[in-house]
Motif scaffolding. Structure first.
Motif, short mmCIF file in Angstrom:
data_model
loop_
_atom_site.label_atom_id
_atom_site.label_comp_id
_atom_site.label_asym_id
_atom_site.label_seq_id
_atom_site.Cartn_x
_atom_site.Cartn_y
_atom_site.Cartn_z
N GLY A 281 0.91 -1.14 -0.10
CA GLY A 281 0.01 -0.13 0.01
C GLY A 281 0.96 1.24 0.11
O GLY A 281 0.62 2.04 -0.70
N THR A 282 1.91 1.45 0.95
CA THR A 282 3.11 2.17 0.88
C THR A 282 3.93 1.77 1.64
O THR A 282 4.02 0.47 2.20
N LEU A 283 5.10 2.60 1.88
CA LEU A 283 6.11 1.94 2.39
C LEU A 283 6.57 2.49 4.10
O LEU A 283 6.43 3.66 4.10
N TYR A 284 6.39 1.53 4.80
CA TYR A 284 6.59 2.00 6.35
C TYR A 284 7.77 1.33 7.02
O TYR A 284 8.07 0.04 6.74
N ALA A 285 8.56 1.92 8.06
CA ALA A 285 9.45 1.35 8.75
C ALA A 285 8.62 1.24 10.11
O ALA A 285 8.29 2.09 10.58
N PHE A 286 8.53 -0.04 10.81
CA PHE A 286 7.92 -0.10 11.99
C PHE A 286 8.86 -0.45 13.16
O PHE A 286 9.86 -1.38 12.70
N LYS B 100 13.70 10.69 2.11
CA LYS B 100 12.95 10.89 3.32
C LYS B 100 11.45 10.70 3.18
O LYS B 100 10.77 10.19 3.99
N LYS B 101 11.09 11.70 2.25
CA LYS B 101 9.53 11.93 1.99
C LYS B 101 8.92 10.58 1.41
O LYS B 101 7.73 10.50 1.55
N ASP B 102 9.47 9.36 0.98
CA ASP B 102 9.07 8.15 0.50
C ASP B 102 8.75 7.29 1.57
O ASP B 102 8.19 6.47 1.43
N LEU B 103 9.29 7.53 2.90
CA LEU B 103 9.31 6.64 3.86
C LEU B 103 8.50 7.10 5.09
O LEU B 103 8.52 8.21 5.57
N LYS B 104 7.29 6.49 5.35
CA LYS B 104 6.67 6.64 6.56
C LYS B 104 7.36 5.70 7.71
O LYS B 104 7.72 4.47 7.54
N ILE B 105 7.01 6.35 9.19
CA ILE B 105 7.41 5.35 10.15
C ILE B 105 6.33 5.40 11.14
O ILE B 105 5.75 6.31 11.23
N ALA B 106 6.22 4.30 11.77
CA ALA B 106 5.14 3.94 12.79
C ALA B 106 5.77 3.27 14.13
O ALA B 106 6.57 2.43 13.74
N VAL C 256 1.43 6.95 13.70
CA VAL C 256 2.30 7.41 12.60
C VAL C 256 3.22 8.58 12.95
O VAL C 256 2.29 9.50 13.45
N ILE C 257 4.23 8.40 12.84
CA ILE C 257 5.12 9.47 13.20
C ILE C 257 5.48 10.53 12.22
O ILE C 257 6.28 9.98 11.12
N ASN C 258 5.00 11.51 11.61
CA ASN C 258 5.16 12.46 10.78
C ASN C 258 6.34 13.42 11.36
O ASN C 258 6.66 13.40 12.49
N PRO C 259 7.15 14.03 10.23
CA PRO C 259 8.45 14.73 10.61
C PRO C 259 7.89 15.74 11.50
O PRO C 259 8.78 16.44 12.32
N PHE C 260 6.73 16.59 11.32
CA PHE C 260 6.32 17.67 11.93
C PHE C 260 5.40 17.27 13.12
O PHE C 260 5.54 17.80 14.35
N ASN C 261 4.46 16.54 12.90
CA ASN C 261 3.28 16.24 13.99
C ASN C 261 3.11 14.84 13.87
O ASN C 261 3.22 14.15 13.05
N VAL C 262 2.80 14.06 15.08
CA VAL C 262 2.42 12.66 15.15
C VAL C 262 0.82 12.81 14.93
O VAL C 262 0.16 13.51 15.11
#
Length: 377
Positions: free
Chosen positions: A199-204, A261-267, A285-291
């Motif tokens: 669906g998209t790319l995540y690092a957990f 960096k914008k290609d990767l979401k982290i949770a 989900v941890i956004n670079p600016f806000n959770v």
């Protein structure tokens, strides 16, 4: 410039929906039009229609499709708030719940009762979504009793089935070719993570390895500068680790298929409280600016997929049963349920589809007024 548009809530996101052909073709002019439409860059987006929050500063571009078997094409764009940036590297699954409504209201698709099935091609990742829109009397149904956490009231249930979601960003379900990897930060701290592309790319990551419980509120985490610095350092290091791996691959051009960096979401992940009987896993989900204050649909698909892959961090929290697997995710606004249909093969898992139900509501249809560049000093 006058621009026809709609503001539609899709799931726990809200976006401005525009017919793709109504914006300029020149990329620089188009970017300027979009930023002015939203009122960016400005922290309040006071001079535009943006919602001054990552979940409500989004654009959906929709158009009829000439692809065989496809009804409409959809591209979602995250519009920077204080930054004059546009990010279309990640598909917004929540807004996909509004695409069918927009397509019907704009005459791109003829509705049928009691449900209109709309096949959507996502330009963000080249994947297909089948949206089932409740319909009646030649229009999409605007009323219903289905509820989702993070949104007040109820609405019609919109089922979104994401077909073959694996490899949406990198082309591989497990981009590191392993379910569990380790990075070392500049301070020597070692972190375990699972990099999953579905669906998209995540690092957990394990919440506890980042120095938190995983049960904090978004506001608490936004004030935790140590955590934010660690999570962003982890994001950068995962991207570096993937790119290093890609450069080591034979016959791969030095710049081909590399991540930004914008290609990767982290949770971050944690176990539910003992008394929580409505969730299998806790995630933020941890956004670079806000959770994020809710949970992305594409993120739910990726996380649910991770739970069916042995040895991932997510699988260790809630090992899945046989296909289809039903995963309940606890997020800051409540819970979200995702169903994953998969096939276990001797050396791999094939993800056939992932389904999630959302609601959507058309909030406004009308004309936006975009100033000419000469009107800005």
């Amino acid at each position: 410039m006058e621009l026809s548009c709609s503001i539609i809530r899709g799931g726990t996101s809200k976006g401005i929906f525009v017919q793709d052909g109504d914006l300029a073709k020149d990329p620089a002019v188009r970017k300027r039009q979009i930023l002015q439409l939203f009122g960016s860059p400005h922290s309040r987006q006071i001079d535009g229609l943006g919602g001054a929050d990552p979940l409500t500063s989004k654009l959906a571009l929709v158009c009829p499709s000439s692809r065989p078997g496809i009804n409409v094409e959809y591209e979602s764009i995250e519009v920077g708030i204080s930054e004059g940036t546009l990010n279309n590297s990640i598909m917004c699954g929540n807004l996909a719940a509004g695409v069918g409504y927009f397509a019907i209201m704009e005459g791109m698709v003829d509705p049928v009762s009691p449900e209109t099935s709309i096949v959507i091609y996502s330009r963000n990742n080249g994947k297909t979504i089948i949206a089932s829109i409740p319909s009646a009397h030649g229009n999409p149904d605007l009323h219903g009793s289905y509820t989702i956490h993070g949104v007040p009231g109820s609405g019609p249930e919109v089922r979104l089935n994401f077909i073959d979601p694996a490899g949406a960003v990198t082309g591989r379900l497990l981009p590191m070719d392993e379910p569990l990897s380790v990075i070392t930060l500049s301070n020597g701290q070692r972190l375990s993570y699972s990099l999953v592309d579905s669906g998209t790319l995540y690092a957990f990551f394990l919440a506890e390895e980042l120095g938190i419980t995983g049960h904090e509120t978004p506001a608490e985490l936004d004030c935790n500068m140590t955590f934010k610095a660690c999570s962003e350092a982890a994001r950068e290091r995962v991207v570096e680790a993937f790119n290093e791996k890609m450069r080591d691959q034979p016959r791969i051009d030095s710049g081909s298929g590399l991540l930004n960096k914008k290609d990767l979401k982290i949770a971050v992940l944690a176990a539910p409280d003992v008394q929580d009987t409505e969730a299998d896993i806790v995630a933020k989900v941890i956004n670079p600016f806000n959770v994020h204050k809710a949970f992305a649909v594409s993120g739910a698909i990726c996380l649910a997929t991770a739970t069916v892959i042995p040895e991932t961090i997510a699988h260790n929290f809630c090992p899945s049963g046989p296909s289809p697997a039903r995963i309940r995710i606890r997020h800051p606004s409540g819970t979200m349920c995702t169903t994953v249909d998969f096939e276990q093969k001797p050396k791999e898992i094939r993800i056939s589809s992932a389904e999630v139900s959302r609601t959507a509501r058309i909030l406004m249809r009308g004309t936006a007024f975009i100033p000419d560049p000469s009107e800005y000093s």
